[in-house]
Scaffold this motif. Structure first.
Motif, short mmCIF file in Angstrom:
data_model
loop_
_atom_site.label_atom_id
_atom_site.label_comp_id
_atom_site.label_asym_id
_atom_site.label_seq_id
_atom_site.Cartn_x
_atom_site.Cartn_y
_atom_site.Cartn_z
N ILE A 4 0.85 -1.19 0.00
CA ILE A 4 0.00 0.00 0.00
C ILE A 4 0.88 1.25 0.00
CG2 ILE A 4 -1.80 1.30 1.21
CD1 ILE A 4 -2.60 -1.34 2.60
N ALA A 5 0.57 2.18 -0.88
CA ALA A 5 1.28 3.47 -0.90
C ALA A 5 0.27 4.54 -1.31
CB ALA A 5 2.45 3.42 -1.87
N PRO A 6 0.29 5.68 -0.66
CA PRO A 6 1.12 6.05 0.48
C PRO A 6 0.62 5.41 1.77
CG PRO A 6 -0.38 7.83 -0.03
CD PRO A 6 -0.57 6.79 -1.09
N ASP A 16 -2.66 10.88 -12.79
CA ASP A 16 -1.27 10.73 -13.25
C ASP A 16 -0.99 9.24 -13.44
OD1 ASP A 16 1.64 10.32 -13.09
OD2 ASP A 16 1.75 12.43 -12.51
N GLY A 17 -0.47 8.86 -14.61
CA GLY A 17 -0.23 7.46 -14.92
C GLY A 17 0.69 6.74 -13.96
N ARG A 18 1.50 7.47 -13.21
CA ARG A 18 2.39 6.84 -12.23
C ARG A 18 1.66 6.44 -10.96
NH1 ARG A 18 6.41 11.67 -11.43
NH2 ARG A 18 4.37 12.69 -11.48
N PHE A 19 0.49 7.07 -10.73
CA PHE A 19 -0.18 6.90 -9.44
C PHE A 19 -1.66 6.53 -9.56
CE2 PHE A 19 2.76 10.68 -8.96
CZ PHE A 19 3.84 9.93 -8.49
N SER A 43 -3.35 3.87 -9.90
CA SER A 43 -3.83 2.61 -9.32
C SER A 43 -2.96 2.29 -8.11
CB SER A 43 -3.75 1.46 -10.34
OG SER A 43 -2.40 1.08 -10.55
N GLY A 44 -3.48 1.45 -7.25
CA GLY A 44 -2.72 1.08 -6.06
C GLY A 44 -1.37 0.47 -6.39
N SER A 45 -1.34 -0.42 -7.38
CA SER A 45 -0.07 -1.08 -7.72
C SER A 45 0.92 -0.08 -8.31
CB SER A 45 -0.32 -2.23 -8.70
OG SER A 45 -0.95 -1.77 -9.87
N ARG A 46 0.45 0.90 -9.10
CA ARG A 46 1.36 1.91 -9.65
C ARG A 46 1.90 2.82 -8.54
NH1 ARG A 46 -2.66 1.96 -13.82
NH2 ARG A 46 -1.87 0.89 -15.66
N ARG A 47 1.08 3.11 -7.57
CA ARG A 47 1.56 3.93 -6.46
C ARG A 47 2.66 3.20 -5.68
NH1 ARG A 47 -3.93 5.24 -6.50
NH2 ARG A 47 -4.52 3.91 -4.74
N VAL A 48 2.51 1.89 -5.53
CA VAL A 48 3.54 1.10 -4.84
C VAL A 48 4.84 1.11 -5.65
CG1 VAL A 48 4.20 -1.23 -4.09
CG2 VAL A 48 1.93 -0.35 -3.56
N VAL A 49 4.74 0.88 -6.97
CA VAL A 49 5.93 0.87 -7.83
C VAL A 49 6.64 2.22 -7.79
CG1 VAL A 49 6.69 0.75 -10.24
CG2 VAL A 49 5.10 -0.96 -9.36
N ASN A 50 5.87 3.30 -7.73
CA ASN A 50 6.43 4.65 -7.75
C ASN A 50 6.44 5.29 -6.36
OD1 ASN A 50 6.94 5.09 -10.70
ND2 ASN A 50 4.79 4.50 -10.76
#
Length: 196
Positions: A33-35, A73-76, A78-85
């Motif tokens: 989970i991020a943030p 923003d494509g980096r954030f 979805s939950g998985s993209r927020r974790v990756v970034n």
């Protein structure tokens, strides 16, 4: 001769499968989970927060960060993209939070309906506003003088919690030994042998 099988040499399930390395310590952050974790406001106040779904993410971008464009923003987005970034995301949070006091940050988080709490040290927990508001603190006597103590979590209506004085070291030893069946001479021997 020892025969090893694949099962015997396989890495434990908690190791990273591709490298067999132990996971790194992550403090208060969450692996999936991020943030999520502890963030610092401009006045040094530490706030633990968690954004766990898309409604919260959109609300966080709009109300907490005052950056509504981050929600898509494509980096954030979805939950998985927020974790990756995560690192980039945490830098954005740190930048925004550095311009807010702890009180301002808590107000924004409350308005956005984001789970959060002020991180407190042990001394602050002893005067936590909820403990004070709920009358959970009391004073008990001790060999070193009066001390503040927290009342038991569960209470019965109409009955006050039993909060006896804290005993001195060894204060009840003889009474307990007597309950266990040790007579005076037996207790005396235990004391003479420094067994109690």
């Amino acid at each position: 001769m020892v025969v090893t099988t694949p099962a015997a040499t396989a890495s434990p399930h908690w190791l990273t499968p591709s490298t067999a390395e132990h996971p790194q310590r992550a403090g208060t952050s969450h692996a999936a989970i991020a943030p999520y974790g502890t963030f610092v406001a401009g006045d040094g106040t530490e706030i633990v927060l968690s954004v766990q779904n898309e409604r919260e993410w959109v609300s966080c971008c709009r109300t907490v960060l005052d950056r509504p464009e981050l929600a898509s923003d494509g980096r954030f987005d979805s939950g998985s993209r927020r974790v990756v970034n995560r690192r980039v995301l945490e830098e954005i949070f740190a930048d925004v939070f550095s311009g807010l006091t702890g009180e301002q940050l808590e107000q924004r988080l409350t308005e956005a309906r984001i789970a959060h709490a002020r991180q407190r040290d042990v001394g602050e927990i002893g005067v936590h506003p909820q403990l004070v508001a709920r009358d959970r603190l009391t004073e008990v006597q001790s060999p070193v003088g009066p001390l503040t103590a927290v009342r038991p979590v569960i209470g019965l209506e109409g009955r006050s919690s039993r909060m006896d004085p804290i005993p001195a070291l060894g204060e009840h030893t003889d009474a307990i030994l007597e309950e266990l069946g040790y007579d005076g001479p037996a207790r005396g021997r235990l004391h003479a042998e420094s067994a109690v």
